[in-house]
Design an enzyme around this catalytic site. Structure first.
Site, PDB file in Angstrom:
ATOM      1  N   TYR A  62     -10.695  14.126  -5.806  1.00 22.25           N
ATOM      2  CA  TYR A  62      -9.850  13.837  -6.787  1.00 22.25           C
ATOM      3  C   TYR A  62      -8.980  15.250  -7.244  1.00 22.25           C
ATOM      4  O   TYR A  62      -7.602  15.050  -7.266  1.00 22.25           O
ATOM      5  CB  TYR A  62     -10.415  13.309  -7.934  1.00 22.25           C
ATOM      6  CG  TYR A  62      -9.659  12.707  -9.038  1.00 22.25           C
ATOM      7  CD1 TYR A  62      -8.746  11.345  -8.779  1.00 22.25           C
ATOM      8  CD2 TYR A  62      -9.214  13.309 -10.200  1.00 22.25           C
ATOM      9  CE1 TYR A  62      -8.046  10.731  -9.682  1.00 22.25           C
ATOM     10  CE2 TYR A  62      -8.273  12.888 -11.164  1.00 22.25           C
ATOM     11  CZ  TYR A  62      -7.839  11.541 -10.970  1.00 22.25           C
ATOM     12  OH  TYR A  62      -6.990  11.106 -11.926  1.00 22.25           O
TER      13      TYR A  62
ATOM     14  N   ASN B  70       2.422   6.500  -9.900  1.00 21.25           N
ATOM     15  CA  ASN B  70       1.073   6.570 -10.800  1.00 21.25           C
ATOM     16  C   ASN B  70      -0.113   6.020  -9.762  1.00 21.25           C
ATOM     17  O   ASN B  70      -1.231   6.296 -10.244  1.00 21.25           O
ATOM     18  CB  ASN B  70       1.344   5.327 -12.135  1.00 21.25           C
ATOM     19  CG  ASN B  70       0.255   5.148 -12.670  1.00 21.25           C
ATOM     20  OD1 ASN B  70      -0.402   5.768 -13.422  1.00 21.25           O
ATOM     21  ND2 ASN B  70      -0.209   3.637 -12.443  1.00 21.25           N
TER      22      ASN B  70
ATOM     23  N   ASP C 113       0.784  -1.224  -0.112  1.00 19.72           N
ATOM     24  CA  ASP C 113       0.077  -0.087  -0.013  1.00 19.72           C
ATOM     25  C   ASP C 113       0.800   1.307  -0.017  1.00 19.72           C
ATOM     26  O   ASP C 113       1.674   1.542   0.895  1.00 19.72           O
ATOM     27  CB  ASP C 113      -0.742  -0.137   1.237  1.00 19.72           C
ATOM     28  CG  ASP C 113      -1.763   1.059   1.303  1.00 19.72           C
ATOM     29  OD1 ASP C 113      -1.685   2.156   0.491  1.00 19.72           O
ATOM     30  OD2 ASP C 113      -3.029   0.782   2.196  1.00 19.72           O
ATOM     31  N   VAL C 114       0.770   2.160  -1.003  1.00 17.60           N
ATOM     32  CA  VAL C 114       1.500   3.083  -1.115  1.00 17.60           C
ATOM     33  C   VAL C 114       1.624   4.329   0.070  1.00 17.60           C
ATOM     34  O   VAL C 114       2.398   5.167   0.104  1.00 17.60           O
ATOM     35  CB  VAL C 114       1.448   4.137  -2.480  1.00 17.60           C
ATOM     36  CG1 VAL C 114       1.932   3.085  -3.646  1.00 17.60           C
ATOM     37  CG2 VAL C 114       0.101   4.550  -2.551  1.00 17.60           C
TER      38      VAL C 114
ATOM     39  N   LYS D  28      -4.997  15.702  -6.841  1.00 16.58           N
ATOM     40  CA  LYS D  28      -4.253  16.034  -8.000  1.00 16.58           C
ATOM     41  C   LYS D  28      -3.535  17.457  -7.985  1.00 16.58           C
ATOM     42  O   LYS D  28      -2.229  17.506  -8.532  1.00 16.58           O
ATOM     43  CB  LYS D  28      -4.814  15.779  -9.360  1.00 16.58           C
ATOM     44  CG  LYS D  28      -5.220  14.331  -9.522  1.00 16.58           C
ATOM     45  CD  LYS D  28      -4.124  13.317  -9.434  1.00 16.58           C
ATOM     46  CE  LYS D  28      -4.273  11.981 -10.019  1.00 16.58           C
ATOM     47  NZ  LYS D  28      -3.042  11.178  -9.861  1.00 16.58           N
TER      48      LYS D  28
END
Length: 295
Positions: free
Chosen positions: A154, A90, A63-64, A158
């Site tokens: 989102y 990514n 898990d990042v 970002k």
């Protein structure tokens, strides 16, 4: 334009590599002779991708957002391959719908994976990248340039990764590390197809101004990412027209808000149907399954 560096023999780490952008990017890089370290939450899919690549490839379940796990992955990748030349951050998830009535856990998870996970990934690999004067490519989005309604988590994530990557570039340049930001518009992936399963979200996206209202094929976008990695570019545009958005980006939030005011007033009776939604697409489902299993 920076000269292209050969990818043959270089070690590239790709997070979120089980599907979509990450999977195809791994395939295109491997075809150019790169050695791949694939990281993600879908062990069987990661194994499938790794075993199908030409040359040397490995896969790691992590898990990042887990700093300890990513530190372990970084150490194991360095031990296996002896070096790390490129890291592509990514991994990402998404949810859609109005903020009011949204699922708080899903909203928070988008920020955690997309923003916090990117920083955890960068921190884990900085020493290895510095040792080889390497390159970190952070995947951002059109959402960082033109934040749209019904995508608060989102867009915030970002915009955050864009600012994080720009800040990191200035911070680590003296160590020989180059940092790039990649921008993608709506690209044909499981995430976008999952979002489009909701009729209202699909309709709202269709009402965006051209050319932001269409879905773009995955292959050409990934080819642009590969070219950006070869050039160690500071900015990479998965669709060429995104470059032209940069000079006018300050005007876009106001324009989008003005256009959305009337449309959302018309659609208000239908908004309740998209409240409380979880993460979209197969990648979102895999993330939720992995978290459920851990807890």
């Amino acid at each position: 334009m920076s000269p292209r560096a050969p990818l043959a023999g270089q070690v590239v780490v790709v997070t979120g590599a089980a599907r979509g952008v990450g999977e195809l990017l791994a395939r295109r890089l491997a075809a150019r002779g790169a050695r791949l370290a694939l990281v993600g939450l879908e062990p069987e899919e990661l194994r499938r991708v790794a075993e199908s690549l030409p040359g040397d490839a490995g896969h790691w379940y992590a898990d990042v957002t887990d700093a300890e796990a990513m530190g372990r992955v970084a150490a194991e990748v360095k031990e296996r391959f002896g070096r790390v030349d490129v890291v592509v951050a990514n991994a990402g998830v998404a949810t859609g719908g109005p903020l009011e009535g949204s699922d708080p856990a899903a909203w928070r998870r988008v920020i955690e994976v997309n923003l916090v996970g990117s920083a955890v990934t960068g921190r884990a690999f900085l020493d290895a990248l510095a040792a080889g004067r390497g390159y970190l490519l952070q995947i951002a989005s059109l959402a960082a340039i033109a934040p749209a309604p019904m995508m608060t988590a989102y867009c915030a994530s970002k915009a955050g990764v864009e600012a994080y990557a720009h800040s990191l570039r200035a911070e680590v340049g003296h160590r020989g590390i180059r940092v790039g930001v990649a921008y993608l518009s709506w690209t044909d992936t499981d995430m976008v197809r999952g979002a489009d399963q909701d009729e209202l979200m699909r309709e709202l996206r269709g009402r965006l101004p051209w050319p932001a209202n269409r879905t773009y094929p995955l292959g050409p976008a990934v080819d642009r990412l590969v070219a950006g990695i070869e050039r160690r570019s500071a900015h990479v545009y998965g669709q060429g027209w995104l470059r032209g958005m940069q000079p006018v980006r300050g005007l876009l939030p106001g324009a989008l808000a003005l256009g959305a005011r009337r449309r959302l007033r018309e659609l208000a009776p239908r908004l309740a149907a998209v409240r409380g939604r979880g993460l979209v697409g197969a990648g979102g489902a895999a993330d939720e399954a992995a978290r459920t299993e851990r807890h």
